[in-house]
Enzyme design. Structure first.
Site, short mmCIF file in Angstrom:
data_model
loop_
_atom_site.label_atom_id
_atom_site.label_comp_id
_atom_site.label_asym_id
_atom_site.label_seq_id
_atom_site.Cartn_x
_atom_site.Cartn_y
_atom_site.Cartn_z
N ASP A 1 -1.67 2.12 9.47
CA ASP A 1 -2.90 1.37 9.21
C ASP A 1 -2.84 0.05 9.95
OD1 ASP A 1 -3.63 3.42 7.54
OD2 ASP A 1 -3.75 2.21 5.72
N ASP B 1 0.82 -1.22 0.00
CA ASP B 1 0.00 0.00 0.00
C ASP B 1 0.85 1.27 0.00
OD1 ASP B 1 -2.23 -1.58 0.10
OD2 ASP B 1 -2.61 -1.29 2.24
N ASP C 1 -0.02 5.83 1.20
CA ASP C 1 -1.38 5.46 1.61
C ASP C 1 -1.68 5.97 3.02
OD1 ASP C 1 -3.92 4.36 1.41
OD2 ASP C 1 -3.27 2.40 2.13
N ARG D 1 -9.27 10.86 8.64
CA ARG D 1 -8.93 9.57 9.25
C ARG D 1 -7.95 9.67 10.42
NH1 ARG D 1 -8.35 5.23 4.23
NH2 ARG D 1 -10.34 5.71 3.27
#
Ligand SMILES: *[C@@H]1O[C@H](CO)[C@@H](O)[C@H](O)[C@H]1NC(C)=O
Length: 403
Positions: free
Chosen positions: A229, A201, A225, A281
């Site tokens: 994460d 990613d 990205d 986010r």
């Protein structure tokens, strides 16, 4: 043991809910309470410790002039869901001397890649300042600490860190930025195994099926990205004291609404500074339980905290400074669900400081007993968030003096 008692044991085993046996899953109320207890202790000591900041993680080790000799004490300082991450505690110190990454299958001794693939616990430190531009993702083996204190260490300009079905990882004091995609290549992940990796990613730190993970005092920015994460059954994670800037999709916690195993995801996000140039986010959550406590949000272009698939979000004692644009004052973003759906989700704000018109849209049955308890813990309003997060990001530590 009699036949009967064995039979009884078998019955107890069958009847006990499985969560008792899957060790990383914790009682969220107890963990949240413990976090507040440690914050309270730190605040009470503010008058006594000349170096105290009210930040319980920092106050656990940063008063020590001899931090260099006592590096592994850091492993006892985490709080929240990732507090049991021991990293390379009790392992040897491994000193990275070579910033190169020529061969992802046969890494040279002295490189960071050679350190992180080993089977035994290792506490990994750096001989000098270095910029490490990786050729491929750095695929970590379990029981490792990457400890950047005492050097200025950048992992930048190539693929970055990947935690793939590994446990007990601590990443501390590293600058992680400008991370790119890697892949279509063989990568070694242990002394006796390497395999083919498809295109990645391009995250700063990618956690896939990882457990007992603690990322503390890192500076992260500008990756392909996400900055951090965590997906695919990852849990028991604490993300603390980081300074994040200049990035769009900051933290994705859970990758798909249909991946229901992520109900067991439990993440603590504490004392971070979400700063300049961030878009959205911080984090974006699915399914699990997310405790977002005492963070400083000074910038967002779309929203700060969002999610889908009925995550529980417990926001306490944060400072939210909304942008001037009147259409972007909302801290929260409910994604995908229709209004009738999200009303039942548990998104709570307690003791958050709302500045410049910021507002948090709450949801769920306020009377739920677990929340009533969490409420009474009363995260002291966020008036100390500024001092608790002022040194977020990687620190400038020198031997013989406090960090
Ligand atoms: C923390 O301190 C607050 C304010 O004094 C108090 O209300 C709360 O009960 C304390 N929480 C814990 C878990 O000790």
């Amino acid at each position: 043991m009699s036949y009967l008692s064995i039979l009884l044991l078998v019955f107890i085993y069958i009847l006990t809910p499985t969560f008792v046996f899957s060790s990383p899953l914790q009682d969220p109320d107890l963990v949240v309470q413990e976090v507040h207890r440690s914050i309270n202790v730190s605040r009470r000591n503010l008058g006594y410790l000349s170096c105290g900041t009210g930040n319980p993680i920092d106050d656990c080790w940063r008063c020590d002039h001899n931090w260099e000799k006592n590096r592994q004490r850091l492993a006892d300082c985490a709080i929240g869901f990732g507090k049991n991450a021991i990293g390379g505690r009790n392992g040897h110190i491994y000193v990275v001397t070579d910033s190169g990454d020529d061969d992802a299958v046969n890494p040279k001794p002295g490189t960071l890649r050679h350190a992180v693939i080993q089977d035994e616990p290792l506490w990994i430190i750096f001989k000098r300042d270095m910029v490490i531009k990786l050729k491929q993702e750095l695929v970590m083996n379990s029981f490792k600490t990457i400890d950047g204190r005492g050097a200025s260490v950048h992992i930048a300009g190539g693929p970055c860190i990947t935690i793939h079905y590994a446990t007990n990882i601590i990443i501390h004091g590293i600058n992680i930025h400008d991370c790119k995609q890697g892949g279509n290549a063989d990568i070694r992940d242990s002394p006796h195994h390497y395999g083919w990796w498809t295109v990645s990613d391009g995250d700063g730190v990618s956690i896939f099926g990882g457990k007992h993970i603690w990322v503390d005092h890192c500076s992260l920015s500008n990756c392909h990205d996400g900055l951090i994460d965590a997906i695919h059954g990852s849990t028991a994670i604490t993300i603390s004291n980081n300074y994040m800037t200049h990035h769009d999709k900051v933290m994705l916690l859970g990758h798909s609404d249909s991946y229901t195993q992520d109900k067991d995801m439990q993440v603590t996000i504490a004392f971070n500074h979400f700063g300049e140039g961030l878009v959205q986010r911080m984090p974006r959550c699915r399914h699990g339980y997310f405790h977002v406590v005492n963070n400083d949000y000074t910038h967002w272009e779309m929203y700060a905290i969002g999610g889908s698939a009925a995550p529980t979000i417990n926001s306490q004692g944060n400072r939210f400074l909304a942008p001037d644009d009147r259409s972007k004052k909302e801290v929260t973003k409910y994604e995908i669900a229709s209004e009738s759906e999200w009303r039942h989700w548990n998104w709570r704000s307690e003791g958050d400081l709302m500045l410049n018109g910021a507002y948090f849209r709450q949801s769920g049955a306020g009377a739920s007993s677990s929340y009533a308890r969490a409420y009474s813990l009363s995260a002291r309003p966020s008036n100390l968030v500024g001092s608790m997060t002022v040194t977020a990001g990687s620190l400038n530590c020198r031997k013989g003096s406090r960090c």
